[in-house]
Structure formats: C-alpha cells, structure tokens
Scaffold this motif. Structure first.
Motif, PDB file in Angstrom:
ATOM      1  N   GLN A 110       0.838  -1.200   0.000  1.00  0.00           N
ATOM      2  CA  GLN A 110       0.000   0.000   0.000  1.00  0.00           C
ATOM      3  C   GLN A 110       0.874   1.251   0.000  1.00  0.00           C
ATOM      4  OE1 GLN A 110      -3.205  -0.194   2.901  1.00  0.00           O
ATOM      5  NE2 GLN A 110      -3.010   2.000   3.218  1.00  0.00           N
ATOM      6  N   GLY A 111       0.504   2.211  -0.824  1.00  0.00           N
ATOM      7  CA  GLY A 111       1.263   3.464  -0.861  1.00  0.00           C
ATOM      8  C   GLY A 111       2.463   3.436  -1.786  1.00  0.00           C
ATOM      9  N   SER A 112       2.685   2.279  -2.443  1.00  0.00           N
ATOM     10  CA  SER A 112       3.854   2.171  -3.325  1.00  0.00           C
ATOM     11  C   SER A 112       3.658   2.957  -4.622  1.00  0.00           C
ATOM     12  CB  SER A 112       4.125   0.694  -3.653  1.00  0.00           C
ATOM     13  OG  SER A 112       3.007   0.118  -4.293  1.00  0.00           O
ATOM     14  N   GLY A 113       2.398   3.269  -4.929  1.00  0.00           N
ATOM     15  CA  GLY A 113       2.104   3.977  -6.171  1.00  0.00           C
ATOM     16  C   GLY A 113       1.437   3.059  -7.191  1.00  0.00           C
ATOM     17  N   GLY A 138      -3.206  -3.447  -1.528  1.00  0.00           N
ATOM     18  CA  GLY A 138      -1.887  -3.521  -0.890  1.00  0.00           C
ATOM     19  C   GLY A 138      -2.037  -3.570   0.613  1.00  0.00           C
ATOM     20  N   ARG A 139      -0.952  -3.785   1.320  1.00  0.00           N
ATOM     21  CA  ARG A 139      -0.926  -3.707   2.788  1.00  0.00           C
ATOM     22  C   ARG A 139       0.300  -2.893   3.158  1.00  0.00           C
ATOM     23  NH1 ARG A 139      -4.529  -6.641   1.802  1.00  0.00           N
ATOM     24  NH2 ARG A 139      -5.189  -8.531   2.848  1.00  0.00           N
ATOM     25  N   THR A 146       2.775  -9.691 -14.444  1.00  0.00           N
ATOM     26  CA  THR A 146       2.487  -9.365 -13.043  1.00  0.00           C
ATOM     27  C   THR A 146       3.571  -8.386 -12.626  1.00  0.00           C
ATOM     28  OG1 THR A 146       1.480 -11.516 -12.630  1.00  0.00           O
ATOM     29  CG2 THR A 146       2.208 -10.280 -10.700  1.00  0.00           C
ATOM     30  N   LEU A 147       3.189  -7.125 -12.510  1.00  0.00           N
ATOM     31  CA  LEU A 147       4.174  -6.070 -12.258  1.00  0.00           C
ATOM     32  C   LEU A 147       4.191  -5.685 -10.787  1.00  0.00           C
ATOM     33  CD1 LEU A 147       3.403  -3.847 -15.389  1.00  0.00           C
ATOM     34  CD2 LEU A 147       5.228  -5.552 -15.115  1.00  0.00           C
ATOM     35  N   LEU A 148       5.355  -5.790 -10.191  1.00  0.00           N
ATOM     36  CA  LEU A 148       5.525  -5.395  -8.797  1.00  0.00           C
ATOM     37  C   LEU A 148       5.876  -3.911  -8.746  1.00  0.00           C
ATOM     38  CD1 LEU A 148       5.881  -6.015  -5.751  1.00  0.00           C
ATOM     39  CD2 LEU A 148       8.262  -6.600  -6.265  1.00  0.00           C
ATOM     40  N   VAL A 149       5.042  -3.134  -8.053  1.00  0.00           N
ATOM     41  CA  VAL A 149       5.290  -1.699  -7.930  1.00  0.00           C
ATOM     42  C   VAL A 149       6.001  -1.444  -6.594  1.00  0.00           C
ATOM     43  CG1 VAL A 149       4.234   0.599  -7.897  1.00  0.00           C
ATOM     44  CG2 VAL A 149       3.211  -1.238  -9.283  1.00  0.00           C
ATOM     45  N   VAL A 150       7.151  -0.795  -6.667  1.00  0.00           N
ATOM     46  CA  VAL A 150       7.940  -0.530  -5.460  1.00  0.00           C
ATOM     47  C   VAL A 150       8.397   0.931  -5.442  1.00  0.00           C
ATOM     48  CG1 VAL A 150       9.953  -1.226  -4.102  1.00  0.00           C
ATOM     49  CG2 VAL A 150       8.816  -2.902  -5.531  1.00  0.00           C
ATOM     50  N   ASP A 151       8.253   1.535  -4.282  1.00  0.00           N
ATOM     51  CA  ASP A 151       8.720   2.904  -4.071  1.00  0.00           C
ATOM     52  C   ASP A 151      10.254   2.897  -4.010  1.00  0.00           C
ATOM     53  OD1 ASP A 151       9.419   5.336  -2.931  1.00  0.00           O
ATOM     54  OD2 ASP A 151       7.770   5.340  -1.495  1.00  0.00           O
ATOM     55  N   ALA A 152      10.873   3.787  -4.754  1.00  0.00           N
ATOM     56  CA  ALA A 152      12.350   3.851  -4.783  1.00  0.00           C
ATOM     57  C   ALA A 152      12.954   4.123  -3.408  1.00  0.00           C
ATOM     58  CB  ALA A 152      12.804   4.934  -5.757  1.00  0.00           C
TER      59      ALA A 152
END
Ligand code: GDP
Length: 296
Positions: A109-112, A193-194, A217-223
């Motif tokens: 959650q919050g990763s965008g 998300g969590r 399946t795309l993993l979204v991650v905050d830099a």
C-alpha cells in the motif's frame, strides 16, 4: 553531504603514480569506496558483496589505458558492471497473448500501484492504441475503487463499474468477462496492498492470479524502500511470481539502490519508472541513468 564515487576514487588514485596493470591492492582500496557508495545508496548487503566480487574479478590485472587515470579506469569498470547487473536493455510491457490480455499490478500500500496502473493504461492507449479496461480489486480501502475510477476519467480509460460487496476474485472475473464481451485489448487489475507483507494479502493476490492467468504481473515498489525492497521482492516473487518491476518516486532523492537489489534477487527486469504524481510521469527504464545515480 555525499561525495561522488569519482571524487573519492580520485583521492585514492592521486596517490598512485604507477602505471601498468591494476594491482590487487589498488583495486582493493577502490572497492572499499565502491562498497560504501553502494551501501549508502541502499543496495542490500548480499547484493553489494556479489557486485564487489564481480568487479574485482574484472579489474585486477587490467592494463590501465594510456589516456585515463587508474581511478577513471576503475570507475568505468564499476559503472559498466553496474549497468550489466541492472539489465542492459529497457524491456516493454508484454502483450503477447489473446485479447483481453490481463496485467496484474501488485505491491505494498502506498507504493504507487493505483497511480502506476493509470499511467501504464495511458501509455498503452496513446503509444500502442490499445483499448484498456482497468479494475480495482481493493475491497478493503473503501476509497480505492473510487480512486481508480477518477483516474480513469482523467486519462479517459474505461474502468469496471463498481458493485459494492464483491470480493477480489469475483471482481477480477467480472473484469475479464467485460473485457471479452466488449472487445478490450488489455485488462489491468489493480490489487489491494498492505503496509507490510502478510499471508492474507499473498493468498488473495495468488487467487486472483489463478483466476485470471496474467501475462504480466508487475511489482510496484517505491524507490525510497531501501533495504526492505529485498523482502518485498522476494515475497512477491515466491508467493505470486512477478514478471517485472515498476519503480516509483524516482523524482525524489532516493539513490535507487533498490533497483539493483530487486533485479539481482528476482532476476526480473525493471520495466518502468514513475517520475512524478502526474499521470504522464512514467518513463522507460534506462540502466545507465540509474547506475549514475547509485554511484553518485
Ligand atoms: P497505492 O496505495 O500503491 O495504490 O498508491 P497510490 O497510487 O495511491 O500512490 C500513493 C501516492 O504516491 C499518491 O499521492 C501518488 O500521487 C504518489 N505517487 C505515485 N507514484 C509517484 C511517483 O512516481 N512520484 C511521486 N512523486 N509520487 C508518486
């Protein structure tokens, strides 16, 4: 204040006037600085160790070119090795399947994630002329489905009508059905998300995967995720299986070490970078740019 790697290595090699092949001692001194630079950029320790070993093997015994200093030579070897480990080519989104092609968006959650879903939809619509349907499977945050609907209106991409009370797998199946019936090329599924990895989230995402058989399946991650990026990427890779990574908030001041960690740990390509809050702030991944940023 962070001192760039080139500057730091310059100091070391200024003391060395010798020419000829790079000795193990020269390389060792330089690699201690490289190690610090990578750790400061938040690259995970096992990945740093692997990287250093790779560079050492390449550098020791290499003849220093006449035109450059030993310091510049090591910086070049480090930079080239980093680009290689980040994945040399920028890979696009795979749409090689019968329409509607399902794309699953996963992450904390919050990763965008939701923003990136709309950004990718806009990109596929404008650049590849695809007809896209987006659906939010986030049934926990009441505003999540509404948020995607608003983004859909903004980028003029269709969203699945919201039916309150439906569960994620039901929503995903309904999205695929609408996709088939109404001739959509791509169905983008934005999962919940969590704040941290938990079993329930992973089971839910895996159930959606099984029901829709996504091509991507795309993993979204905050830099900014830093050292945690490895835990996040490993969990999603093991429990759900990912095909690529979208890194967001590259417009911030994160050094981007998470990109190297995740690429190495999962072996999956970084496909796209989020570079701002606006819906068109999405860029293809260029390993040399991230390499420059990691090394400072
Ligand atoms: P989700 O919970 O993973 O779906 O996250 P959201 O898509 O709702 O994004 C959370 C916040 O991050 C929002 O305020 C977005 O505008 C912002 N955001 C998303 N991607 C980026 C990016 O690449 N750069 C910046 N600066 N902000 C972003």
């Amino acid at each position: 204040m962070f001192e760039g790697l080139t500057g730091r290595l310059g100091d070391i090699f200024d003391r060395l006037t010798r020419r000829g092949a790079l000795s193990e001692e020269d390389v060792g001194a330089a690699l201690r600085e490289v190690r610090i630079a990578l750790l400061e950029a938040d690259v995970a320790l096992p990945v740093v160790k692997q990287f250093i070993a790779g560079v050492k093997e390449k550098a020791v015994g290499q003849e220093v070119l006449r035109s450059i200093t030993p310091g510049q030579m090591v910086v070049k070897i480090v930079h080239d090795h980093l680009v290689e480990m980040l994945g040399s080519a920028s890979e696009g989104i795979n749409l090689e399947a019968a329409a509607p092609v399902p794309i699953l968006m996963v992450g904390l959650q919050g990763s965008g994630k939701t923003t990136s879903t709309a950004k990718i939809a806009l990109r596929l619509k404008t650049r590849e002329r695809k007809k896209i349907l987006m659906a939010s499977l986030d049934t926990r945050r009441p505003a999540a489905q509404e948020q995607l609907k608003i983004l859909g209106e903004q980028v003029q991409v269709a969203t699945l009508p919201i039916i309150p009370g439906q569960q994620p797998v039901e929503i995903a199946k309904r999205a695929m059905q609408m996709g088939r019936q109404e001739g959509f090329d791509v169905v983008m599924l934005d999962t919940a998300g969590r704040l941290a990895i938990d079993d329930e989230l992973m089971a839910e995402v895996a159930a959606v995967r099984d029901a829709t058989k996504p091509v991507e399946t795309l993993l979204v991650v905050d830099a900014m995720t830093g050292q945690d990026a490895v835990t996040v990427a490993t969990n999603f890779q093991d429990r759900v299986g990912i095909t690529g990574i979208v890194m967001t908030r590259i417009d911030g001041d994160a050094r981007g070490g998470a990109a190297l960690s995740m690429r190495q740990i999962t072996g999956k390509p970084i496909k796209l970078l989020g570079v701002g809050e606006k819906v068109d702030a999405l860029e293809a991944f260029h390993p040399d740019r991230i390499a420059g940023r990691i090394l400072g």
